[in-house]
Every structure is written in structure tokens, then in C-alpha cells.
Design a protein around this motif. Structure first.
Motif, PDB file in Angstrom:
ATOM      1  N   ARG B 149       0.547  26.391   6.343  1.00 27.33           N
ATOM      2  CA  ARG B 149      -0.418  26.049   5.311  1.00 27.33           C
ATOM      3  C   ARG B 149      -1.275  24.885   5.780  1.00 27.33           C
ATOM      4  O   ARG B 149      -0.833  24.023   6.532  1.00 27.33           O
ATOM      5  CB  ARG B 149       0.261  25.700   3.989  1.00 27.33           C
ATOM      6  CG  ARG B 149       1.127  24.460   4.041  1.00 27.33           C
ATOM      7  CD  ARG B 149       1.605  24.090   2.667  1.00 27.33           C
ATOM      8  NE  ARG B 149       0.508  23.688   1.819  1.00 27.33           N
ATOM      9  CZ  ARG B 149       0.580  23.668   0.487  1.00 27.33           C
ATOM     10  NH1 ARG B 149       1.680  24.045  -0.108  1.00 27.33           N
ATOM     11  NH2 ARG B 149      -0.447  23.268  -0.228  1.00 27.33           N
ATOM     12  N   SER B 150      -2.505  24.891   5.329  1.00 26.44           N
ATOM     13  CA  SER B 150      -3.354  23.748   5.641  1.00 26.44           C
ATOM     14  C   SER B 150      -3.380  22.850   4.413  1.00 26.44           C
ATOM     15  O   SER B 150      -3.083  23.285   3.306  1.00 26.44           O
ATOM     16  CB  SER B 150      -4.762  24.216   5.992  1.00 26.44           C
ATOM     17  OG  SER B 150      -5.232  25.045   4.969  1.00 26.44           O
ATOM     18  N   VAL B 151      -3.708  21.594   4.628  1.00 33.69           N
ATOM     19  CA  VAL B 151      -3.744  20.635   3.539  1.00 33.69           C
ATOM     20  C   VAL B 151      -5.199  20.290   3.287  1.00 33.69           C
ATOM     21  O   VAL B 151      -5.909  19.839   4.188  1.00 33.69           O
ATOM     22  CB  VAL B 151      -2.933  19.379   3.913  1.00 33.69           C
ATOM     23  CG1 VAL B 151      -2.954  18.378   2.773  1.00 33.69           C
ATOM     24  CG2 VAL B 151      -1.509  19.762   4.261  1.00 33.69           C
ATOM     25  N   GLU B 152      -5.663  20.518   2.047  1.00 32.86           N
ATOM     26  CA  GLU B 152      -7.079  20.306   1.738  1.00 32.86           C
ATOM     27  C   GLU B 152      -7.401  18.826   1.575  1.00 32.86           C
ATOM     28  O   GLU B 152      -8.405  18.343   2.083  1.00 32.86           O
ATOM     29  CB  GLU B 152      -7.454  21.054   0.450  1.00 32.86           C
ATOM     30  CG  GLU B 152      -7.171  22.555   0.475  1.00 32.86           C
ATOM     31  CD  GLU B 152      -7.894  23.253   1.628  1.00 32.86           C
ATOM     32  OE1 GLU B 152      -8.973  22.783   2.032  1.00 32.86           O
ATOM     33  OE2 GLU B 152      -7.360  24.269   2.127  1.00 32.86           O
ATOM     34  N   ALA B 153      -6.519  18.118   0.864  1.00 34.84           N
ATOM     35  CA  ALA B 153      -6.775  16.696   0.637  1.00 34.84           C
ATOM     36  C   ALA B 153      -6.803  15.978   1.974  1.00 34.84           C
ATOM     37  O   ALA B 153      -5.950  16.204   2.819  1.00 34.84           O
ATOM     38  CB  ALA B 153      -5.684  16.111  -0.250  1.00 34.84           C
ATOM     39  N   SER B 154      -7.794  15.134   2.185  1.00 34.13           N
ATOM     40  CA  SER B 154      -7.835  14.407   3.458  1.00 34.13           C
ATOM     41  C   SER B 154      -7.397  12.968   3.232  1.00 34.13           C
ATOM     42  O   SER B 154      -7.541  12.411   2.141  1.00 34.13           O
ATOM     43  CB  SER B 154      -9.238  14.463   4.056  1.00 34.13           C
ATOM     44  OG  SER B 154     -10.116  13.762   3.209  1.00 34.13           O
ATOM     45  N   PHE B 155      -6.858  12.405   4.269  1.00 38.21           N
ATOM     46  CA  PHE B 155      -6.330  11.052   4.190  1.00 38.21           C
ATOM     47  C   PHE B 155      -7.283  10.161   4.984  1.00 38.21           C
ATOM     48  O   PHE B 155      -7.218  10.090   6.198  1.00 38.21           O
ATOM     49  CB  PHE B 155      -4.924  11.019   4.789  1.00 38.21           C
ATOM     50  CG  PHE B 155      -4.227   9.710   4.634  1.00 38.21           C
ATOM     51  CD1 PHE B 155      -3.615   9.370   3.429  1.00 38.21           C
ATOM     52  CD2 PHE B 155      -4.168   8.806   5.683  1.00 38.21           C
ATOM     53  CE1 PHE B 155      -2.967   8.158   3.292  1.00 38.21           C
ATOM     54  CE2 PHE B 155      -3.516   7.593   5.540  1.00 38.21           C
ATOM     55  CZ  PHE B 155      -2.912   7.271   4.342  1.00 38.21           C
ATOM     56  N   ASP B 156      -8.223   9.506   4.280  1.00 43.14           N
ATOM     57  CA  ASP B 156      -9.255   8.753   4.985  1.00 43.14           C
ATOM     58  C   ASP B 156      -9.046   7.258   4.827  1.00 43.14           C
ATOM     59  O   ASP B 156      -8.396   6.801   3.894  1.00 43.14           O
ATOM     60  CB  ASP B 156     -10.637   9.118   4.434  1.00 43.14           C
ATOM     61  CG  ASP B 156     -10.966  10.571   4.740  1.00 43.14           C
ATOM     62  OD1 ASP B 156     -10.594  11.010   5.848  1.00 43.14           O
ATOM     63  OD2 ASP B 156     -11.535  11.243   3.863  1.00 43.14           O
ATOM     64  N   ALA B 157      -9.637   6.524   5.769  1.00 40.58           N
ATOM     65  CA  ALA B 157      -9.591   5.073   5.677  1.00 40.58           C
ATOM     66  C   ALA B 157     -10.442   4.631   4.492  1.00 40.58           C
ATOM     67  O   ALA B 157     -11.426   5.279   4.158  1.00 40.58           O
ATOM     68  CB  ALA B 157     -10.131   4.471   6.966  1.00 40.58           C
ATOM     69  N   PRO B 158     -10.061   3.531   3.827  1.00 42.52           N
ATOM     70  CA  PRO B 158     -10.912   3.011   2.745  1.00 42.52           C
ATOM     71  C   PRO B 158     -12.253   2.552   3.317  1.00 42.52           C
ATOM     72  O   PRO B 158     -12.362   2.282   4.509  1.00 42.52           O
ATOM     73  CB  PRO B 158     -10.100   1.842   2.199  1.00 42.52           C
ATOM     74  CG  PRO B 158      -9.138   1.478   3.280  1.00 42.52           C
ATOM     75  CD  PRO B 158      -8.863   2.729   4.036  1.00 42.52           C
ATOM     76  N   SER B 246       2.879  23.806   9.920  1.00 42.69           N
ATOM     77  CA  SER B 246       3.257  25.147  10.352  1.00 42.69           C
ATOM     78  C   SER B 246       4.730  25.218  10.686  1.00 42.69           C
ATOM     79  O   SER B 246       5.312  24.258  11.204  1.00 42.69           O
ATOM     80  CB  SER B 246       2.438  25.529  11.583  1.00 42.69           C
ATOM     81  OG  SER B 246       3.028  26.631  12.226  1.00 42.69           O
ATOM     82  N   GLN B 247       5.313  26.371  10.380  1.00 41.51           N
ATOM     83  CA  GLN B 247       6.732  26.548  10.712  1.00 41.51           C
ATOM     84  C   GLN B 247       6.955  26.467  12.225  1.00 41.51           C
ATOM     85  O   GLN B 247       8.049  26.155  12.668  1.00 41.51           O
ATOM     86  CB  GLN B 247       7.250  27.873  10.156  1.00 41.51           C
ATOM     87  CG  GLN B 247       6.289  29.029  10.239  1.00 41.51           C
ATOM     88  CD  GLN B 247       6.404  29.795  11.525  1.00 41.51           C
ATOM     89  OE1 GLN B 247       7.393  29.704  12.222  1.00 41.51           O
ATOM     90  NE2 GLN B 247       5.373  30.551  11.851  1.00 41.51           N
ATOM     91  N   ASP B 248       5.878  26.699  13.008  1.00 41.39           N
ATOM     92  CA  ASP B 248       6.001  26.605  14.466  1.00 41.39           C
ATOM     93  C   ASP B 248       6.519  25.246  14.919  1.00 41.39           C
ATOM     94  O   ASP B 248       7.147  25.130  15.964  1.00 41.39           O
ATOM     95  CB  ASP B 248       4.630  26.815  15.118  1.00 41.39           C
ATOM     96  CG  ASP B 248       4.352  28.277  15.344  1.00 41.39           C
ATOM     97  OD1 ASP B 248       5.340  29.029  15.368  1.00 41.39           O
ATOM     98  OD2 ASP B 248       3.182  28.650  15.489  1.00 41.39           O
ATOM     99  N   ASN B 249       6.198  24.204  14.110  1.00 41.17           N
ATOM    100  CA  ASN B 249       6.598  22.854  14.513  1.00 41.17           C
ATOM    101  C   ASN B 249       8.073  22.588  14.267  1.00 41.17           C
ATOM    102  O   ASN B 249       8.562  21.522  14.602  1.00 41.17           O
ATOM    103  CB  ASN B 249       5.797  21.815  13.714  1.00 41.17           C
ATOM    104  CG  ASN B 249       4.335  21.908  14.026  1.00 41.17           C
ATOM    105  OD1 ASN B 249       3.964  22.408  15.084  1.00 41.17           O
ATOM    106  ND2 ASN B 249       3.497  21.471  13.114  1.00 41.17           N
TER     107      ASN B 249
END
Lengths: 315, 351
Positions: B149-158, B246-249
Motif C-alpha cells: 500500500r502507498s501512504v497518501e499523507a506526506s510527512f513534510d518539514a514545517p 510493501s510485504q516485500d520488505n
């Protein structure tokens, strides 16, 4: 329910059962005498199967044909010879492992031995992977395996490879029985299994006997790997699933009971084939789950397994 | 209790100061030496410290042999992805949630550990590690179709931190460093607490510990749970950097590598976890150095092996058992062959 299909599935399962029983037997031989589980049993077996592959194909990783020609006489060898070669290689490697890596750890904590066998698992797996790659390779059959090589029973096909695998297993068990009951080394082995310290005081050469045990176990593993390499493709991770199934089989039957290993192998082989066939959610990929759950339950409820002896712990 | 548990009088050279200095230099140097993409890779390698800490605690302090802690990294990662996307939680809450779920999973898996011990527990956890990947593909509601699965929310610097790609990576790096330091501090306090002492007592002799009033059930389940939460935190924070889970990891080799790192570094020692993590990230780089030796006939054949990090780990695991049984962190001088020689002497002289 379709009886014919069920019978066919049982016949298919019996082939896997023979493989699991062989490897479980190998695990039991070592556990019975030393109380150790050899986590590297499967990987050592895979490596032996690759040795058979080299003897059969003359294809050595990293070396070209010219360099290898002088090293291995008469390659490609016929299948029976190559298998014998692989089993001998496995036995020597097993004995060498016991002598150099396990025996020095006599009296060391349990974790040390786990470290060594897990380290071997990782290292040998990496070796097979680096040298032969991850793509599966075709491996010739030991027994006739053409489309019409089967015995029809009740509309289902009992394939010759399955019969061959079981005959091999029974031959191994028979020889093992002879060895244990009729030879001096077998007597020494039984003495060590019952009481190691007393055996040693009575002059049994413990180290040497255990080395024979490791050699036998590794040889059986090699045999199982060669048979299973034909059924699935030969690749570095081939025996990993088999190892878990065999651990489950050995645990189920009782880790110190050779007969239990075979019974466990049959039960696990049937579970692994029949449960995914009738429970669609599990499917082939999750076929590891039912045996794993069974193993955990056995360890929780009846740690000695079906046929094993109960251990009493003292503080 | 083993000698290592007793605080030894501090005499001689304090190696720990060298350790602090090296860590301080590395923490500053790594962002200076790498570009945005490399920095993110480095952060991921450093993050493994949390998981190694967990394994280290589980085996080294708790005496529960686990070969399956990679599973909890996976639970943490997928849990966080689920919380942040499907339940649109803010990141900190989602990370905390993922960690907690991993901890709960650990408690559940820890339940069998009440009865299954030693080598048999190793067996069950190894099986768990192997069955984890196919299992992930069976719960598409949480793990996405096929376990990816991909994660839509991004984790950005303030915004005050900058908005370049490098600033983003640097921010994530800072978060990773902060989380790791927090983890180390927390772990130090846990193992020095009443709970930590109870854990070690159970490890050395659980019957005796029970006689002294230690609640075995509670201690064993919590040991597994807390160590799983640490591994889960590693997975949770990883999602902030790599928005594709991913389950690959979560191949079983990941669990075995964690185990190898914890043992090689030194079980029951926090420095051991640090050293083990360093080994985990440095060994694959050593392989690149060996590229020069390629092309030589037989030698190249052998060096091809050394380039495989798993081979190096496996071999190191075997060799260190003989040369430095306590792991890298307990080496006080150059490893000697003394234990091997002593064994030979014991074996081949009359006694």
C-alpha cells in the motif's frame, strides 16, 4: 465431497509427507542425542542438492567449462551417482560441522548453539544464493516421473515418485534401525541418548558418536533435498518451507521419537495439502499456517508431542 | 546473575567516551556528507537501532529467544499507514498508534512464551517470521491489495525549516535521531527499573524468580510486548520517510538480520545494540570496497560471497560465538584465540 479428488489430494500429500518425515527424522536424530535443534539442517541439505546439481550438469558457478574440466572427472555423472555424491558430501559436511562448530560449545549456554546454527542457516543460504542465483533450476527425477508413470487406485493416481520417496524413507528407517540395534556405534548412540554422562563414564566416545549422528542426519537431509528438488524447482530457499514443516512434524510427533517424526510428517503433509484445498482463504501461500498453529498448540498443551517422552524439570 | 549485570567499578580507559564522541561526530557528519536521497537511506539504517534495541532486550535481558521481530516492524509500519491514511490521524498520533498496535501484537505472541521456552520459542517465532509475508496478503483492508500500500499523507518539514527536498530529508533525519535517542533513554530506564531486574531474574532462573515474588506471566508478556513496541516504532517512523509499505520488505531474512545484529553487537548491553546497528549499516558498504578484487579467478569467486551482507552476518554470528561470546560490546582487547586454545587443552590433556 468428491471422493476421487480427496483421494488424489491424499496421494499428492503423501509425497510431501515422505520429504517432511525424512527431514524430521534428521532433526530428531540430533535432538535425541544432544537436545539441540539444528536450524541449518534445511540449508545444509539445499547445498548438498546443489552439489548434486553441479555433478549432474557440470555447471560450476563462477568457473567456466575449461577450468572445471580437470577438477571433476566424467561430469555429467548419471543421476544415481550424483545423488550418492551429494549424500556423501552432505555427510562429510555434517560431520565437519559437528566437529568444528558444535563440539567446542559443549556445556555452553543454549543460546550459543542457536547462534551457530542460525548463523549457518544465514551463511549457507547466502552462499547458495550468491553462487547459483535465485532462479529455480530443473532437477531430474530419481524415479520414473513421466505422465503415465502412476498406479491407478480408485480413480486417483499414485505416482511412482511418491512410491519411490516412501520406499527411500522406509529403506532409511530400516537401515537406521539396523544401525542402532545391531552395531556397536548404534549401541553407543542409544546409550548417549539415555544418559550422556553415564555413557561417557563407561567409555563411550561421546564426541565421535555424535559426529556420526550429525553425518547421518545431514545425509538424510541431502536425500530429502534431492527428492524435493525434483518436485519443486531447485533454488536457495527451497528447503526453508520444508524445514518449518519438518520442525512442525518433529514437534508434533515428539522431538525425541523417530517413529513420531514419521507420524508427524504424515500428519503435517496431509494438513498442508488438505487444509488449503478445502479452506480457500488459506490457499497455497498460507499453507504454512495450519502446521505452524498445530506446532504451537502441541508445544503449549503437550510439549513432549504424540510419541515423545515427557521431560521432568528439576530446579 | 552474570557478571555483566553487576556494575563493574570503572577503572582504566573509558571507552564509552570514545563511543559518545564517535556518535556525536557521525550525527553531525552524516547530513553534511549525503544528498537528500542518500540521507533518507541513512536515516532508515539508523532507525533500525530501535528494532535492534527491542531484540536485544527480548533476548539479552528477558532471555526469550525471538527470531521473528521483523514481524513487529511490519505491524508498526502497516498500523501507522492505516491510522494516518484510512483514519486520517495526525502523524504523531498515528506513529504512536502503530507502536502500540505492535506492542499489543507482541503481548499476544508473548503469551505462548509463558510455556514455550528457549529453543522451542525460537522455532515458533521463526515460523511466524516466515508466515508473516503471505499473511499480509490476506488482509487487504489494512495492508492493501497484495500486501502493498502507498501512504497518501506526506510527512513534510514545517515551513520554518525550509521546503527544499534536502530540508525535508534533514527534518526526517532529525526526527529519526530524536526518536532513537528517546528510545535509548527509555530502554536504559526500563532495564534499570524494577521491571528490568525482574526480567533478568526470570532470564536466569524463572522458578527462582517466581519464588521471590516475581509475576512470571506479567514479566514475560511485558518483555515481549515492550520489545515488540520498540520494533514497531522503527516500522512506524519508517513510514514517514518511505510512503510505500510493501510485504516485500518483511521477508524473514529481515528478522534474522535483526537477530544477528543484536547478537553480534552484544546482548544485554545498550552499547551492543548501537554497535550491532552500525554493523547492520556498515557491512553492506564494505562489500562495495571489494569490487576492486573482481575478475580474479578463484579469489573473485570467494569475494562474491563477501559482497553478500547476509553471508557476512551469518559468518560473523558463527565466528563471534567462539571469539567474542558476549558480542562486540564486551570486547575489551583484541579478540584472542585463547578460548579456542583453552578448549583444545581441556580436550587433549589428561584430567
Amino acid at each position: 465431497m468428491d471422493i476421487e479428488l480427496l483421494l488424489q489430494r491424499i496421494f499428492d500429500a503423501l509425497f510431501n509427507s515422505a520429504i517432511y518425515s525424512s527431514l524430521a527424522l534428521a532433526l530428531v536424530i540430533i535432538y535425541r542425542s544432544t537436545g539441540l535443534l539444528n536450524f541449518a539442517q534445511g540449508e545444509m541439505a539445499t547445498f548438498s542438492a546443489f552439489v548434486a546439481f553441479v555433478l549432474l550438469s557440470g555447471e560450476v558457478p563462477g568457473l567456466t567449462g575449461g577450468e572445471i574440466a580437470g577438477l571433476l572427472p566424467g561430469v555429467p555423472w548419471p543421476i544415481p551417482l550424483a545423488v550418492i555424491g551429494a549424500v556423501l558430501f552432505g555427510m562429510i559436511a555434517g560431520a565437519a560441522t559437528e566437529r568444528t562448530l558444535i563440539r567446542p560449545l559443549e556445556g555452553a549456554p543454549e543460546l550459543a548453539v542457536v547462534n551457530v546454527t542460525i548463523g549457518l542457516l544465514i551463511a549457507v543460504n547466502a552462499m547458495s544464493r550468491e553462487w547459483w542465483g535465485t532462479s529455480g533450476r530443473l532437477f531430474p527425477a530419481l524415479f520414473p516421473s513421466d505422465a503415465d508413470d502412476y498406479l491407478g487406485i480408485g480413480g486417483a493416481r499414485l505416482r511412482f515418485t511418491t512410491i519411490g520417496a516412501w520406499l527411500t524413507l522406509l529403506a532409511i528407517v530400516f537401515l537406521l534401525g539396523l544401525l542402532l540395534q545391531r552395531t556397536k556405534a548404534g549401541l553407543a548412540f542409544r546409550a548417549i541418548s539415555i544418559n550422556r554422562d553415564s555413557a561417557e563414564l563407561n567409555g563411550v566416545r561421546v564426541g565421535r558418536t555424535l559426529m556420526y549422528g550429525w553425518a547421518l542426519a545431514a545425509g538424510m537431509g541431502a536425500m530429502a533435498a534431492v527428492m524435493s528438488a525434483n518436485a519443486v524447482l531447485l533454488d536457495a530457499n527451497m528447503m526453508l518451507r520444508v524445514l518449518v514443516f519438518s520442525f512442525a512434524a518433529a514437534t508434533l510427533g515428539g522431538l525425541d521419537s523417530p517413529l513420531g517424526a514419521i507420524l508427524g510428517g504424515v500428519i503435517i503433509g496431509l494438513t498442508q495439502t488438505l487444509v488449503p484445498a478445502y479452506v480457500p482463504w488459506i490457499g497455497f501461500e498460507l499453507s504454512l499456517l495450519p502446521p505452524l498453529v498445530m506446532m504451537t498448540i502441541v508445544l503449549l498443551v503437550r510439549p513432549q508431542g504424540l510419541l515423545g517422552t515427557k521431560r521432568v524439570e528439576r530446579v | 546473575m552474570t557478571a555483566a549485570d553487576v556494575h563493574e567499578p570503572r577503572t582504566g580507559f573509558r571507552w564509552s567516551w570514545v563511543g559518545y564522541a564517535v556518535i556525536a561526530v557521525a550525527v553531525v557528519a552524516i547530513p553534511l556528507m549525503n544528498n537528500a536521497i542518500e540521507l533518507r537511506q541513512q536515516s532508515r539504517l539508523i532507525l533500525a537501532l530501535l528494532a535492534v534495541l527491542g531484540v536485544n532486550m527480548c533476548i539479552g535481558y528477558g532471555g526469550l529467544i525471538s527470531l521473528g521481530h521483523g514481524v513487529f516492524i511490519g505491524v508498526g509500519a502497516f498500523g501507522t499507514a492505516y491510522f494516518v491514511d484510512d483514519m486520517s490521524m495526525p502523524w504523531p498520533l498515528a506513529i504512536l498508534g502503530g507502536t502500540l498496535v505492535a506492542g499489543l501484537a507482541g503481548c499476544l505472541i508473548g503469551l505462548p512464551a509463558l510455556r514455550i521456552r528457549g529453543i522451542h520459542l525460537a522455532l515458533v517465532t521463526l515460523g511466524l517470521a516466515i508466515v508473516f509475508r503471505p499473511l499480509l496478503k490476506r488482509i487487504p483492508a489494512i495492508t492493501g491489495a497484495g500486501g502493498d500500500r502507498s501512504v497518501e499523507a506526506s510527512f513534510d518539514a514545517p515551513s520554518w525549516f525550509g521546503d527544499t527536498r534536502y530540508a525535508n530529508s534533514l527534518w526526517q533525519y532529525c526526527v529519526v535521531i530524536a526518536v532513537c535517542l528517546l528510545g535509548l533513554l527509555l530502554m536504559r530506564n526500563i532495564v534499570d527499573s524494577r521491571m528490568g531486574r525482574a526480567m533478568r531474574a526470570v532470564r536466569d532462573n524463572d522458578t527462582a524468580a517466581a519464588v521471590y515474588g516475581v509475576n512470571l506471566t506479567q514479566v514475560k508478556v511485558l518483555t515481549f510486548g515492550i520489545s515488540a513496541a520498540f520494533a514497531g516504532a522503527a516500522g512506524a517512523v519508517e513510514v514517514t520517510m518511505f510512503p510505500f509499505v510493501s510485504q516485500d520488505n518483511f521477508e524473514f531474512t529481515r528478522s534474522l538480520n535483526l537477530y544477528a545484529a543484536a547478537v553480534i553487537g552484544g546482548l544485554g548491553s545498550l552499547w551492543g545494540a548501537v554497535l550491532g546497528t552500525s554493523a547492520l549499516s556498515l557491512v553492506p558498504r564494505l562489500g562495495n570496497l571489494l569490487d576492486n578484487l573482481d575478475g580474479l579467478p578463484l579469489v573473485g569467486w570467494f569475494f562474491a560471497l563477501l559482497r553478500s551482507d547476509t553471508f557476512v552476518f551469518g559468518t560473523a554470528l558463527v565466528l563471534l560465538t567462539f571469539l567474542a561470546p558476549g558480542g562486540l560490546s564486551r570486547i575489551r582487547r583484541v579478540p584472542s584465540l585463547a578460548p579456542v586454545r583453552a578448549w583444545f587443552k581441556r580436550r587433549y590433556t589428561l584430567h
